[in-house]
Design a protein around this motif. Structure first.
Motif, PDB file in Angstrom:
ATOM      1  N   THR A 266       0.762  -1.265   0.126  1.00 43.77           N
ATOM      2  CA  THR A 266      -0.129   0.043  -0.160  1.00 43.77           C
ATOM      3  C   THR A 266       0.893   1.321  -0.131  1.00 43.77           C
ATOM      4  N   LEU A 267       1.189   1.663   1.054  1.00 42.83           N
ATOM      5  CA  LEU A 267       1.903   2.775   1.175  1.00 42.83           C
ATOM      6  C   LEU A 267       3.507   2.846   1.138  1.00 42.83           C
ATOM      7  N   ALA A 268       4.112   1.807   1.524  1.00 43.23           N
ATOM      8  CA  ALA A 268       5.601   1.644   1.828  1.00 43.23           C
ATOM      9  C   ALA A 268       6.279   1.975   0.536  1.00 43.23           C
ATOM     10  N   SER A 269       5.850   1.629  -0.667  1.00 41.36           N
ATOM     11  CA  SER A 269       6.323   1.732  -1.927  1.00 41.36           C
ATOM     12  C   SER A 269       6.178   3.134  -2.597  1.00 41.36           C
ATOM     13  N   LEU A 270       5.459   3.946  -1.799  1.00 41.24           N
ATOM     14  CA  LEU A 270       4.904   5.186  -2.560  1.00 41.24           C
ATOM     15  C   LEU A 270       6.014   6.247  -2.009  1.00 41.24           C
ATOM     16  N   PRO A 271       6.237   7.423  -2.877  1.00 40.86           N
ATOM     17  CA  PRO A 271       7.009   8.381  -2.437  1.00 40.86           C
ATOM     18  C   PRO A 271       6.270   9.155  -1.152  1.00 40.86           C
ATOM     19  N   PHE A 272       6.848  10.142  -0.510  1.00 38.79           N
ATOM     20  CA  PHE A 272       6.109  10.260   0.752  1.00 38.79           C
ATOM     21  C   PHE A 272       5.056  11.381   0.468  1.00 38.79           C
ATOM     22  N   ASP A 273       5.072  12.089  -0.323  1.00 35.37           N
ATOM     23  CA  ASP A 273       3.616  12.944  -0.727  1.00 35.37           C
ATOM     24  C   ASP A 273       2.742  12.169  -1.079  1.00 35.37           C
ATOM     25  N   GLU A 274       2.990  11.183  -1.846  1.00 29.91           N
ATOM     26  CA  GLU A 274       1.720  10.169  -2.250  1.00 29.91           C
ATOM     27  C   GLU A 274       1.385   9.416  -1.055  1.00 29.91           C
ATOM     28  N   GLN A 275       2.194   9.146  -0.121  1.00 30.89           N
ATOM     29  CA  GLN A 275       1.649   8.325   0.859  1.00 30.89           C
ATOM     30  C   GLN A 275       0.653   9.233   1.985  1.00 30.89           C
ATOM     31  N   ILE A 276       1.017  10.602   1.728  1.00 32.98           N
ATOM     32  CA  ILE A 276       0.232  11.531   2.815  1.00 32.98           C
ATOM     33  C   ILE A 276      -1.081  11.718   2.099  1.00 32.98           C
ATOM     34  N   LEU A 277      -1.171  11.796   0.472  1.00 33.27           N
ATOM     35  CA  LEU A 277      -2.330  11.663   0.035  1.00 33.27           C
ATOM     36  C   LEU A 277      -3.307  10.404   0.008  1.00 33.27           C
ATOM     37  N   ALA A 278      -2.576   9.253   0.016  1.00 34.87           N
ATOM     38  CA  ALA A 278      -3.238   7.808  -0.245  1.00 34.87           C
ATOM     39  C   ALA A 278      -3.874   7.724   1.331  1.00 34.87           C
ATOM     40  N   ALA A 279      -2.889   7.991   2.277  1.00 36.25           N
ATOM     41  CA  ALA A 279      -3.452   7.883   3.840  1.00 36.25           C
ATOM     42  C   ALA A 279      -4.596   8.911   3.978  1.00 36.25           C
ATOM     43  N   TRP A 280      -4.596  10.040   3.699  1.00 38.84           N
ATOM     44  CA  TRP A 280      -5.819  10.905   3.980  1.00 38.84           C
ATOM     45  C   TRP A 280      -7.237  10.437   3.139  1.00 38.84           C
ATOM     46  N   PHE A 281      -6.992   9.814   1.967  1.00 36.99           N
ATOM     47  CA  PHE A 281      -7.868   9.676   1.337  1.00 36.99           C
ATOM     48  C   PHE A 281      -8.677   8.374   1.700  1.00 36.99           C
ATOM     49  N   GLN A 282      -8.026   7.349   2.119  1.00 39.64           N
ATOM     50  CA  GLN A 282      -8.233   6.225   2.535  1.00 39.64           C
ATOM     51  C   GLN A 282      -8.963   6.220   3.919  1.00 39.64           C
ATOM     52  N   ALA A 283      -8.469   7.140   4.820  1.00 37.59           N
ATOM     53  CA  ALA A 283      -8.925   7.442   6.152  1.00 37.59           C
ATOM     54  C   ALA A 283     -10.609   8.062   5.947  1.00 37.59           C
ATOM     55  N   VAL A 284     -10.613   8.691   5.010  1.00 36.27           N
ATOM     56  CA  VAL A 284     -11.873   9.446   4.871  1.00 36.27           C
ATOM     57  C   VAL A 284     -12.969   8.735   4.165  1.00 36.27           C
ATOM     58  N   THR A 285     -12.597   7.971   3.288  1.00 37.18           N
ATOM     59  CA  THR A 285     -13.467   7.424   2.301  1.00 37.18           C
ATOM     60  C   THR A 285     -14.567   6.381   3.032  1.00 37.18           C
ATOM     61  N   PRO A 286     -14.213   5.659   4.165  1.00 36.61           N
ATOM     62  CA  PRO A 286     -15.002   4.799   4.654  1.00 36.61           C
ATOM     63  C   PRO A 286     -16.323   5.331   5.371  1.00 36.61           C
ATOM     64  N   ARG A 287     -16.473   6.834   5.262  1.00 36.92           N
ATOM     65  CA  ARG A 287     -17.542   7.211   5.952  1.00 36.92           C
ATOM     66  C   ARG A 287     -18.325   8.021   5.053  1.00 36.92           C
ATOM     67  N   THR A 288     -19.150   7.600   4.142  1.00 40.29           N
ATOM     68  CA  THR A 288     -19.711   6.202   3.567  1.00 40.29           C
ATOM     69  C   THR A 288     -19.271   6.459   1.891  1.00 40.29           C
ATOM     70  N   ALA A 289     -18.034   6.758   1.388  1.00 39.50           N
ATOM     71  CA  ALA A 289     -17.941   7.300   0.091  1.00 39.50           C
ATOM     72  C   ALA A 289     -17.784   6.176  -0.758  1.00 39.50           C
ATOM     73  N   GLY A 290     -16.954   5.257  -0.580  1.00 38.81           N
ATOM     74  CA  GLY A 290     -16.555   3.926  -1.363  1.00 38.81           C
ATOM     75  C   GLY A 290     -15.614   3.963  -2.383  1.00 38.81           C
ATOM     76  N   PHE A 291     -14.972   5.265  -2.680  1.00 40.17           N
ATOM     77  CA  PHE A 291     -13.919   5.265  -3.539  1.00 40.17           C
ATOM     78  C   PHE A 291     -12.538   4.770  -2.679  1.00 40.17           C
ATOM     79  N   ASN A 292     -11.616   4.559  -3.522  1.00 40.04           N
ATOM     80  CA  ASN A 292     -10.340   3.939  -2.948  1.00 40.04           C
ATOM     81  C   ASN A 292      -9.322   4.280  -3.761  1.00 40.04           C
ATOM     82  N   THR A 293      -8.018   4.772  -3.268  1.00 42.03           N
ATOM     83  CA  THR A 293      -6.886   5.015  -4.019  1.00 42.03           C
ATOM     84  C   THR A 293      -5.725   3.714  -3.491  1.00 42.03           C
TER      85      THR A 293
END
Length: 455
Positions: A266-293
């Motif tokens: 998931t995150l370990a293979s990404l550059p730091f800036d993409e890790q931040i973006l992906a972590a943010w998106f995955q943190a807010v999407t479960p309430r109840t958006a359904g998208f995933n990065t």
């Protein structure tokens, strides 16, 4: 604004209102309205022009149900199997399902120059979770107006961001589809991997996440913010929803980043800036958006468990999100805190919450958990799959989230029927759905108290 609550109404009007309540069952009518939309959507998706290959009845029915309930679980790939016509049907179903067919009905009545009668106002008040029968027209207008304004702004931002990636026509179409899907917390995507291809695109991440966060906090909150425009004047409900949303999103972001930063899938293979973006998106999407990065099936056990909790909490009331709702979650926490501190009342911001409100919140949670566990047991008997996959799919459906551990497509027909029922219950609300089968009964006698051991 006139307050039509029972304690201030004339006795004659009160009697008439109670008579209407006995004649009709608002929760049942609301539920049937969603069912009618699902059936109509199924018929449209079964048309040859709707797909590149013939859809089975269950495929069309499941897709229509997922769109109307703004869930996002799919059994066919939206971007490749459905034609532009089919995708447009999904968009319309998402929009109607998100703002609510009752909102559309109220606006249609007003457009035709008709006045809402008492029965129509009573139905609308149930949909908007308000006791102000006179205010339903104002709420319906605001829901439509705010939706159009927010979606228009987001559409333009996405179009500007994607104009370099697609042709003008394709950029406009993609922007429109994702704007409607995101604001209504549907999670339908035109890419088979959802938004994984955009995990490094900051603009896409923040526009999409901003859409489903705003759509998920609730229209009553948005109306209150616009009307008051000062924190001190906001209602207690608005303040609590905004504070809770900020805290939950921030904590979820930090925990997802912590749990996934060493995960190479998931995150370990990404550059730091993409890790931040992906972590943010995955943190807010479960309430109840359904998208995933990030690939949901590749998340660590810690992140998966956190995602389950976030899906259960969901968004705000009278919003495009589901779950038990933020307000319910807050009330339960406050009730627990008050009991531990031996407080006689549940209070927040120097205001007391009624016992009826606390019992209602508890009832929502109990009904939600009962429905989840019953569904898990049923699907476990049908499918040969891991308990984690079944639990995740069940909670995702009931909370109308749409996230999946690549399990939806392998479900048998009986399991799909269970998931469809869960999506419907989640959209109308477990408590509202339960009211479809019960009748209010006034308690005229007061019984002596007794005690049962608990804890």
């Amino acid at each position: 604004m006139i307050n039509w609550q029972a304690n201030v109404l004339p006795k004659q009007f009160n009697h008439r209102l109670n008579g209407f309540k006995k004649q009709i069952n608002p929760p049942l009518i609301l539920t049937c309205g969603f069912i009618v939309l699902i059936v109509l959507g199924t018929g449209l998706l079964l048309l040859p022009v709707a797909s590149v290959q013939s859809l089975s009845f269950m495929q069309a029915f499941f897709t229509a149900a997922s769109a109307v309930t703004v869930t996002g679980l799919v059994v066919v790939d939206t971007g490749t199997v459905l034609t532009t016509f089919g995708q447009s049907v999904v968009m319309v179903l998402i929009q109607i399902g998100g703002i609510g067919f009752m909102t559309l009905a109220v606006i249609s009545f007003l457009t035709m120059g008709k006045n809402l009668g008492l029965k129509q106002r009573l139905l609308a008040s149930q949909a908007f979770d308000t006791s102000d029968l006179n205010g339903v027209i104002h709420i319906a207008k605001c829901v439509v107006l705010y939706s159009l304004i927010i979606e228009s702004i987001a559409f333009l931002l996405l179009f500007i961001n994607w104009i370099d990636k697609y042709s003008v026509t394709q950029a406009a179409y993609q922007s429109l589809f994702y704007t409607i899907s995101a604001f209504n917390n549907a999670g339908f995507a035109l890419h088979s991997d959802s938004l994984i291809a955009f995990k490094g695109d900051a603009a896409t991440n923040f526009i999409i996440s901003g859409l489903f966060i705003v759509g998920g906090i609730g229209f009553t909150v948005l109306i209150d913010i616009y009307q008051q425009r000062r924190w001190s004047k906001l209602s207690t409900n608005t303040q609590l929803v905004l504070i809770a949303t900020a805290i939950i999103n921030s904590c979820a972001f930090l925990l997802i980043f912590l749990f996934e930063s060493s995960n190479p899938a998931t995150l370990a293979s990404l550059p730091f800036d993409e890790q931040i973006l992906a972590a943010w998106f995955q943190a807010v999407t479960p309430r109840t958006a359904g998208f995933n990065t990030l690939a949901i099936s590749e998340l660590t056990a810690d992140s998966t468990l956190l995602t389950l909790l976030l899906m259960i909490i969901g968004g705000g009331s009278v919003s495009t999100a589901s779950g038990i709702k933020i307000g319910t979650f807050i009330i339960l926490l406050l009730a627990m805190y008050s009991y531990l501190r031996h407080k006689p009342q549940v209070t927040v911001f120097n205001r007391q919450l009624s016992d009826k409100l606390v019992i209602k919140a508890l009832s929502v949670l109990v009904l939600y958990l009962f429905t989840v566990f019953l569904s898990i047991m049923v699907i476990s008997k049908i499918e040969q799959a891991s308990l984690l996959d079944i639990t995740f799919e069940t909670i995702s459906a009931l909370s109308t989230v749409g996230l999946s551990r690549d399990f939806t497509g392998s479900l048998s027909t009986p399991s799909q029927v269970v998931i469809i029922l869960l999506m419907l219950i989640g959209r109308v609300g477990p408590l509202t759905f339960a009211y479809c089968f019960t009748k209010p009964k006034l308690q005229t006698l007061k019984f002596p108290e007794t005690s049962i051991q608990i804890g």
